[in-house]
Design a protein around this motif. Sequence first.
Motif, short mmCIF file in Angstrom:
data_model
loop_
_atom_site.label_atom_id
_atom_site.label_comp_id
_atom_site.label_asym_id
_atom_site.label_seq_id
_atom_site.Cartn_x
_atom_site.Cartn_y
_atom_site.Cartn_z
N UNK A 33 12.15 -50.25 15.39
CA UNK A 33 12.24 -50.36 16.84
C UNK A 33 12.43 -48.99 17.48
N UNK A 34 13.26 -48.15 16.86
CA UNK A 34 13.45 -46.79 17.37
C UNK A 34 12.14 -46.02 17.34
N UNK A 35 11.37 -46.19 16.30
CA UNK A 35 10.06 -45.52 16.21
C UNK A 35 9.16 -45.97 17.35
N UNK A 36 9.13 -47.27 17.63
CA UNK A 36 8.29 -47.78 18.72
C UNK A 36 8.72 -47.17 20.05
N UNK A 37 10.03 -47.10 20.29
CA UNK A 37 10.52 -46.54 21.55
C UNK A 37 10.14 -45.07 21.69
N UNK A 38 10.32 -44.31 20.62
CA UNK A 38 10.03 -42.88 20.68
C UNK A 38 8.53 -42.64 20.84
N UNK A 39 7.72 -43.38 20.12
CA UNK A 39 6.27 -43.20 20.20
C UNK A 39 5.76 -43.54 21.60
N UNK A 40 6.32 -44.57 22.23
CA UNK A 40 5.94 -44.90 23.61
C UNK A 40 6.32 -43.76 24.54
N UNK A 41 7.51 -43.21 24.36
CA UNK A 41 7.96 -42.10 25.19
C UNK A 41 7.05 -40.89 25.02
N UNK A 42 6.72 -40.55 23.78
CA UNK A 42 5.84 -39.40 23.52
C UNK A 42 4.47 -39.62 24.17
N UNK A 43 3.94 -40.84 24.05
CA UNK A 43 2.63 -41.13 24.63
C UNK A 43 2.63 -40.95 26.14
N UNK A 44 3.71 -41.38 26.79
CA UNK A 44 3.81 -41.21 28.25
C UNK A 44 3.87 -39.73 28.62
N UNK A 45 4.67 -38.97 27.88
CA UNK A 45 4.79 -37.55 28.19
C UNK A 45 3.48 -36.81 27.91
N UNK A 46 2.81 -37.17 26.84
CA UNK A 46 1.53 -36.53 26.52
C UNK A 46 0.51 -36.78 27.63
N UNK A 47 0.50 -38.00 28.15
CA UNK A 47 -0.45 -38.35 29.21
C UNK A 47 -0.21 -37.55 30.49
N UNK A 48 1.02 -37.09 30.70
CA UNK A 48 1.35 -36.32 31.90
C UNK A 48 0.88 -34.87 31.82
N UNK A 49 0.54 -34.42 30.63
CA UNK A 49 0.06 -33.05 30.48
C UNK A 49 1.08 -32.02 30.95
N UNK A 50 0.63 -31.08 31.75
CA UNK A 50 1.52 -30.02 32.24
C UNK A 50 2.57 -30.54 33.21
N UNK A 51 2.44 -31.78 33.66
CA UNK A 51 3.42 -32.37 34.57
C UNK A 51 4.58 -33.03 33.81
N UNK A 52 4.50 -33.03 32.50
CA UNK A 52 5.57 -33.61 31.69
C UNK A 52 6.83 -32.77 31.79
N UNK A 53 7.97 -33.42 31.97
CA UNK A 53 9.25 -32.71 31.99
C UNK A 53 9.55 -32.08 30.64
N UNK A 54 9.11 -32.73 29.57
CA UNK A 54 9.30 -32.15 28.24
C UNK A 54 8.56 -30.82 28.15
N UNK A 55 7.34 -30.80 28.61
CA UNK A 55 6.55 -29.56 28.62
C UNK A 55 7.24 -28.50 29.46
N UNK A 56 7.70 -28.87 30.63
CA UNK A 56 8.35 -27.91 31.52
C UNK A 56 9.63 -27.34 30.90
N UNK A 57 10.39 -28.19 30.23
CA UNK A 57 11.63 -27.74 29.61
C UNK A 57 11.35 -26.73 28.50
#
Length: 268
Positions: A131-155
Amino acid sequence: AAGPWLSGKALKEMATRQPRARPCGAGSSFSAGTSRGGQGKRKASTRRSGQGPTGAAKSKSCRKSVTEEAITLNDVQVAEALAQVLETTRPGLGLKPVEVYSLMQHWLKPILKARILGTIGRIPSKAMLDEAKRQVLRFYAREQALGDHSDVVRAFYLASGEAVLRFDWSAAMARVHRAKFDRRREIDAWEDCLAMTSGDSNAKAEIYVCGTKRFTQRALASLLCHEGLHNLARRARIGNPFLSEELEHVAMALLGDPQLVQEASARL
């Protein structure tokens, strides 16, 4: 403002230490995952060590484990420390603690901002890890889709100061998908960390999670998310493409990753 500020030096130490059994009576700050070996990275303690895991796993602890003694810093303390660290690593940037605090609140990711320590939870099961893997993978997919607008990328851009970074989301997702429990202490003794990224090199590192301590589902997802973010951002210029663990931990702290210290060091 709450409590005493943690010094930038203390946070810097927290981000650069790696796992090895600490000597009795040693008091030092740490985070909740980390890497093993000269090449690895991790989260719950943060020390580098060339020591192999076998000896550490078999050694007896002469005190309570670091994970039992730690406390979580509040966001005000972390913002003050990050401002001091960024003043050193990014001279001329001039971010004040209140500005860092504002960024932290804006970029906060609930999947990372979880209570890691405590007696609640249970010994994690394979179902919990899945379940943790599913949650993390969904989060990564959302951030990847945001491209340069991802907060992870900005950080990561803010923490590293690099002009161009390459984000290998597919490799991060693959590491998360392959993550395993270490229930027999073959990878680490798990005295001063709860999860780690371990391997002969950054490119070959894998994620391991302590399988003998109690976690909530949220804490397990936070640990796994943290580990997967190691080696995600890579320099595009000539030279070593991998960021230091210190810089990666600064980026994660900006995203709300819990910063833990031993209680004694927090009073200094």
